[in-house]
Scaffold this motif. Sequence first.
Motif, PDB file in Angstrom:
ATOM      1  N   GLY A  52       0.800  -1.215   0.000  1.00 46.91           N
ATOM      2  CA  GLY A  52       0.000   0.000   0.000  1.00 46.91           C
ATOM      3  C   GLY A  52       0.837   1.270   0.000  1.00 46.91           C
ATOM      4  O   GLY A  52       2.038   1.255   0.254  1.00 46.91           O
ATOM      5  N   SER A  53       0.155   2.362  -0.286  1.00 53.01           N
ATOM      6  CA  SER A  53       0.827   3.660  -0.387  1.00 53.01           C
ATOM      7  C   SER A  53       1.126   4.236   0.997  1.00 53.01           C
ATOM      8  O   SER A  53       0.612   3.769   2.022  1.00 53.01           O
ATOM      9  CB  SER A  53      -0.050   4.638  -1.173  1.00 53.01           C
ATOM     10  N   LEU A  54       1.939   5.274   0.981  1.00 50.22           N
ATOM     11  CA  LEU A  54       2.273   5.994   2.212  1.00 50.22           C
ATOM     12  C   LEU A  54       1.009   6.586   2.836  1.00 50.22           C
ATOM     13  O   LEU A  54       0.204   7.206   2.149  1.00 50.22           O
ATOM     14  CB  LEU A  54       3.259   7.119   1.904  1.00 50.22           C
ATOM     15  N   ASP A  82       6.416   9.766  -3.945  1.00 50.12           N
ATOM     16  CA  ASP A  82       6.739   9.830  -5.375  1.00 50.12           C
ATOM     17  C   ASP A  82       6.770   8.431  -5.978  1.00 50.12           C
ATOM     18  O   ASP A  82       6.298   8.220  -7.109  1.00 50.12           O
ATOM     19  CB  ASP A  82       8.093  10.515  -5.573  1.00 50.12           C
ATOM     20  N   CYS A  83       7.323   7.491  -5.250  1.00 50.80           N
ATOM     21  CA  CYS A  83       7.383   6.105  -5.734  1.00 50.80           C
ATOM     22  C   CYS A  83       5.989   5.496  -5.824  1.00 50.80           C
ATOM     23  O   CYS A  83       5.706   4.698  -6.724  1.00 50.80           O
ATOM     24  CB  CYS A  83       8.272   5.265  -4.823  1.00 50.80           C
ATOM     25  N   ASP A  84       5.117   5.871  -4.899  1.00 49.79           N
ATOM     26  CA  ASP A  84       3.733   5.398  -4.972  1.00 49.79           C
ATOM     27  C   ASP A  84       3.071   5.861  -6.264  1.00 49.79           C
ATOM     28  O   ASP A  84       2.397   5.079  -6.952  1.00 49.79           O
ATOM     29  CB  ASP A  84       2.935   5.935  -3.774  1.00 49.79           C
ATOM     30  N   ASN A 104      -9.317   3.001 -13.027  1.00 51.59           N
ATOM     31  CA  ASN A 104      -8.587   4.274 -12.998  1.00 51.59           C
ATOM     32  C   ASN A 104      -9.076   5.222 -11.908  1.00 51.59           C
ATOM     33  O   ASN A 104      -8.456   6.244 -11.635  1.00 51.59           O
ATOM     34  CB  ASN A 104      -8.645   4.967 -14.370  1.00 51.59           C
ATOM     35  N   HIS A 105     -10.225   4.886 -11.278  1.00 55.23           N
ATOM     36  CA  HIS A 105     -10.687   5.727 -10.176  1.00 55.23           C
ATOM     37  C   HIS A 105      -9.904   5.450  -8.894  1.00 55.23           C
ATOM     38  O   HIS A 105      -9.975   6.219  -7.938  1.00 55.23           O
ATOM     39  CB  HIS A 105     -12.177   5.479  -9.928  1.00 55.23           C
ATOM     40  N   GLN A 106      -9.157   4.347  -8.886  1.00 52.64           N
ATOM     41  CA  GLN A 106      -8.304   4.040  -7.745  1.00 52.64           C
ATOM     42  C   GLN A 106      -7.014   4.854  -7.831  1.00 52.64           C
ATOM     43  O   GLN A 106      -6.482   5.068  -8.921  1.00 52.64           O
ATOM     44  CB  GLN A 106      -7.961   2.551  -7.709  1.00 52.64           C
ATOM     45  N   GLU A 107      -6.510   5.276  -6.701  1.00 52.64           N
ATOM     46  CA  GLU A 107      -5.290   6.074  -6.696  1.00 52.64           C
ATOM     47  C   GLU A 107      -4.080   5.283  -6.200  1.00 52.64           C
ATOM     48  O   GLU A 107      -2.956   5.549  -6.615  1.00 52.64           O
ATOM     49  CB  GLU A 107      -5.479   7.318  -5.827  1.00 52.64           C
TER      50      GLU A 107
END
Length: 218
Positions: A52-54, A82-84, A104-107
């Motif tokens: 998962g992202s930060l 930035d890497c996310d 594409n609605h997911q970030e």
Amino acid sequence: MTTLAEQIIVAGAENRPPMLEKSMYDSWASRIRLFIKGKKHVRMMLDSIDNGSLVYPTVEEDGQTRPKKYPELTKAQQLQDDCDVQATNIILHGLPPDVYALVNHQEAAKDIWDKVKLLMKGTELSYQERECRLYNLFDKFASQVQVNTKFLNALPPEWSKFVTDVKLAKSLYTTNYDQLYTHLSQHERHAQEVRIMRERYPDPLALVANSQTLYNPS
């Protein structure tokens, strides 16, 4: 010697993520990871996909808690963020338009990755289900033919003429046992007449000479 334009084309091809083919999800997933391994900060991007992202840390402001803004992050946190984003872009650029429109609605890279996997594994499962249905249908037909064949071959000799007629008139693939039985039962009386004639005239020549009364189905 290659021209500058040719070098740009080659570089663009090398920087383009592999495109997903719906029937080859596992291969695509492996190639995406290999593609990322050729990038800088590979560990952070793969971690973004897997874990998962930060999660932005929070800060107290005017008695309220809010997530920190990007400039307020530490250098390490900014790099992870930035890497996310980069991992997300790589995955999205490797998707065909119809799949892209669904995710594409997911970030977050992990959310997109998991959604694509779910979609594609479901597609693969549907292929497998259809294949299983075909195999089951074939097995059903094969089993039905075996049952019908055994039933017909087990009939006494006086039924041989009628068995031949049934095989010509009926499909052993689509006709079940009950239908065969019903069809043959119409000729039971005539089969009994054949049996009686065979018992009365065991000599084949005598049987032929006295067989004018035998039933001859058209």
